[in-house]
Write an enzyme that holds these catalytic residues in place. Structure first.
Site, mmCIF file in Angstrom:
data_model
loop_
_atom_site.group_PDB
_atom_site.id
_atom_site.type_symbol
_atom_site.label_atom_id
_atom_site.label_comp_id
_atom_site.label_asym_id
_atom_site.label_seq_id
_atom_site.Cartn_x
_atom_site.Cartn_y
_atom_site.Cartn_z
ATOM 1 N N LYS A 95 -56.981 26.815 41.464
ATOM 2 C CA LYS A 95 -56.515 25.476 41.083
ATOM 3 C C LYS A 95 -57.050 24.425 42.049
ATOM 4 C CE LYS A 95 -54.059 22.336 38.896
ATOM 5 N NZ LYS A 95 -53.909 21.191 39.770
ATOM 6 N N HIS B 114 -60.591 23.871 41.068
ATOM 7 C CA HIS B 114 -60.539 23.092 39.817
ATOM 8 C C HIS B 114 -60.395 21.608 40.139
ATOM 9 C CE1 HIS B 114 -58.028 20.876 36.950
ATOM 10 N NE2 HIS B 114 -58.550 21.592 35.985
ATOM 11 N N ASN B 115 -59.482 21.282 41.043
ATOM 12 C CA ASN B 115 -59.262 19.876 41.392
ATOM 13 C C ASN B 115 -60.463 19.285 42.111
ATOM 14 O OD1 ASN B 115 -56.714 20.492 40.367
ATOM 15 N ND2 ASN B 115 -55.658 19.262 41.890
ATOM 16 N N LYS C 164 -54.494 13.047 46.709
ATOM 17 C CA LYS C 164 -53.295 13.752 47.163
ATOM 18 C C LYS C 164 -53.604 14.953 48.052
ATOM 19 C CE LYS C 164 -50.214 12.315 43.455
ATOM 20 N NZ LYS C 164 -49.304 12.726 42.366
ATOM 21 N N SER D 91 -52.583 23.004 35.316
ATOM 22 C CA SER D 91 -53.385 21.796 35.124
ATOM 23 C C SER D 91 -53.158 21.220 33.736
ATOM 24 C CB SER D 91 -54.873 22.092 35.302
ATOM 25 O OG SER D 91 -55.626 20.912 35.114
ATOM 26 N N GLU E 117 -62.867 18.419 39.554
ATOM 27 C CA GLU E 117 -62.332 17.209 38.908
ATOM 28 C C GLU E 117 -62.722 15.955 39.696
ATOM 29 O OE1 GLU E 117 -57.855 15.551 38.749
ATOM 30 O OE2 GLU E 117 -58.089 17.534 37.855
ATOM 31 N N VAL F 45 -41.207 21.521 43.197
ATOM 32 C CA VAL F 45 -40.873 20.460 44.155
ATOM 33 C C VAL F 45 -42.129 20.108 44.932
ATOM 34 C CG1 VAL F 45 -38.471 21.227 44.321
ATOM 35 C CG2 VAL F 45 -40.152 22.095 45.961
ATOM 36 N N LYS F 46 -42.044 19.107 45.798
ATOM 37 C CA LYS F 46 -43.214 18.666 46.554
ATOM 38 C C LYS F 46 -43.742 19.792 47.430
ATOM 39 C CE LYS F 46 -42.263 13.704 46.722
ATOM 40 N NZ LYS F 46 -41.965 12.544 47.588
ATOM 41 N N VAL G 172 -40.978 14.969 36.642
ATOM 42 C CA VAL G 172 -41.704 14.947 35.362
ATOM 43 C C VAL G 172 -42.337 16.293 35.017
ATOM 44 C CG1 VAL G 172 -43.622 13.914 34.117
ATOM 45 C CG2 VAL G 172 -42.127 12.471 35.478
#
Length: 480
Positions: free
Chosen positions: A186, A189-190, A264, A132, A193, A78-79, A16
């Site tokens: 980032k 940032h998370n 995650k 993000s 969040e 990718v992961k 996605v």
């Protein structure tokens, strides 16, 4: 399949996020090379969205690389972890000196530092890039946080700035700093969040318990809050989630969702990094631990049987005053979460010599990203006025906001404790504020204890140097 290099930028990994980034790039006039391990996903993208711009699909990695103009710029979507390393290992033999690999996934910045160092020796530029905004942001305009070399940003900057969210005409994208600076920012940032969502959840819990109001009514409160200082993406979607009815049962949607939050890893990485750097990010840590606690059903069940689940009633003589108290407590706690996050960025920047501009981070977080909020403009202004600000809490605007809200904050935390309603993020944020402002902390006793049992020494308030007392001997003090 093209026989010659025509693509400005490539995307490999078309789940996605990768798919939407590729579409966003094509919509903005970039010719985009496409590759996915399973060719069906590549064909599907072109069949469904080929009219949105120029795509150059390839079924093999060799053809994919060959379709890119030099210096090649390849986005890997990718992961995180071994899958990312596997794609890099496949790409490297096909690349030339000066080519650029961009990891736009949620990679751990430690992995990004390793990859950047390894590829630098091969003459390949590796860029860890935070993105993000979720799948919608990836398509319509995310906040983009690229690290890596200045050379890589010369190619990537115009491309990324064209697809990023725009606020007041300014792209939500900036070169954060060298090597892993982008992924570090980032990660933080998370972490912010995590704290933001936990604070919102605690505010909802207090309102529901204190007002005995259904979720739909609380949704209206959040909608009203979104018209003021708390205006943000997360407050906006909180109202949306609380207003939703489950179509199958007719019950409030929030009541049919299992109360076990998942994660995650980015919140956990943030807390681990802060511990390593010695930065107290208490609100983010408590938010991360609150998610962990929610998932321990095997402990929560027996505890409910042992202690009961009832909460004491909240004494709410004035409904509107209580709602305003919760709003002010939420805002003050939110300021603490962001202040701690920006402290963390400063510490990481100093440790790794990244020279991150904290005001620029506030600027690129104003749009596209999950924590976008009105008060990020205030954060940018604070760092514009004083780039070396010791903490956001002492910037005039935020100091005024905390001072005006602290009585409400104390009432809410004390009411929650009396009622038995857990508010770990509200409570820890208030304790942090109080710890910062105390003229003398009990850490003096801790230092005395450490010297007593471990001869760890201490410093005095009235003279220079370090000292040790012979606790097990003559109790005399000696310079250490």
């Amino acid at each position: 399949m093209s026989d010659h290099a025509t693509a400005d930028i490539g995307v490999t990994g078309l789940a996605v996020m990768g798919r939407n980034l590729a579409r966003n790039l094509a919509r903005h006039g970039h010719t985009v090379a496409l590759h996915n391990r399973s060719p069906e996903r590549t064909r599907s993208l072109v069949e469904q969205h080929g009219d949105e711009g120029e795509f150059v699909p390839s079924e093999s990695m060799d053809d994919f690389v060959a379709s890119l103009t030099t210096p090649r710029a390849i986005i890997v979507m990718v992961k995180a972890g071994p899958p990312t390393d596997a794609v890099i290992d496949e790409l490297v033999p096909l690349l030339d000196e000066g080519d650029i690999i961009v990891d736009c996934g949620n990679a751990h910045y430690v992995d990004t530092r390793r990859r950047e160092f390894d590829l630098r020796d091969k003459g390949i530029h590796f860029v860890g890039c935070g993105v993000s905004g979720g799948e919608e942001g990836a398509l319509l305009g995310p906040s983009i946080m690229p690290g890596g070399s200045k050379h890589s940003y010369e190619k990537l900057g115009p491309i990324f700035e064209s697809i990023a969210a725009k606020v007041d005409g300014t792209p939500c994208c900036v070169h954060v700093g060298p090597d892993a600076a982008g992924h570090f920012v980032k990660m933080v940032h998370n972490g912010i969040e995590y704290a933001d969502m936990q604070l919102i959840a605690e505010a909802y819990d207090l309102l529901r318990h204190g007002l005995s109001a259904p979720p739909g009514e609380i949704a209206d409160i959040f909608r009203e809050w979104n018209e003021g200082d708390l205006e943000s993406f997360l407050i906006e979607i909180t109202a949306e989630v609380l207003a939703r009815k489950d179509p199958e049962t007719g019950k409030p949607f929030v009541d049919i969702v299992l109360d076990q939050a998942e994660q995650k890893g980015t919140g956990r990485w943030t807390v681990q990094s802060a511990l390593d750097l010695g930065v107290p990010i208490t609100g983010i840590a408590e938010a991360t631990f609150a998610r962990a606690l929610s998932g321990h059903a095997e402990q929560r069940g027996p505890a409910q049987k042992a202690f009961g689940t009832d909460a004491n009633p909240l004494d709410i003589p004035d409904r509107d005053a209580f709602i305003e108290d919760v709003r002010r407590a939420l805002y003050a706690s939110k300021v603490v979460a962001y202040a701690q996050g920006f402290d963390h960025i400063a510490a990481g920047s100093d440790e790794y010599e990244w020279h991150i501009d904290r005001g620029a981070m506030a600027t690129i977080w104003r749009g596209g990203c999950i924590i976008r909020a009105r008060f990020l403009n205030r954060i940018r202004e604070a760092y514009d006025q004083d780039a070396s600000l010791p903490t956001l809490l002492v910037a005039p605007y935020f100091a005024d906001a905390v001072r005006s809200g602290v009585d409400s904050w104390r009432r809410v935390v004390s009411q929650a404790a009396t009622a038995g309603i857990p508010t770990p993020a509200f409570s820890s944020s208030l304790a942090y504020h109080d710890g910062l402002r105390r003229d003398r902390l009990p850490a003096a006793l801790i230092q005395g204890l450490r010297d007593n049992f471990g001869a760890h020494t201490y410093r005095r308030v009235d003279k220079e140097g370090t000292f040790h007392t012979e606790w097990a001997g003559d109790k005399q003090e000696h310079p250490a």
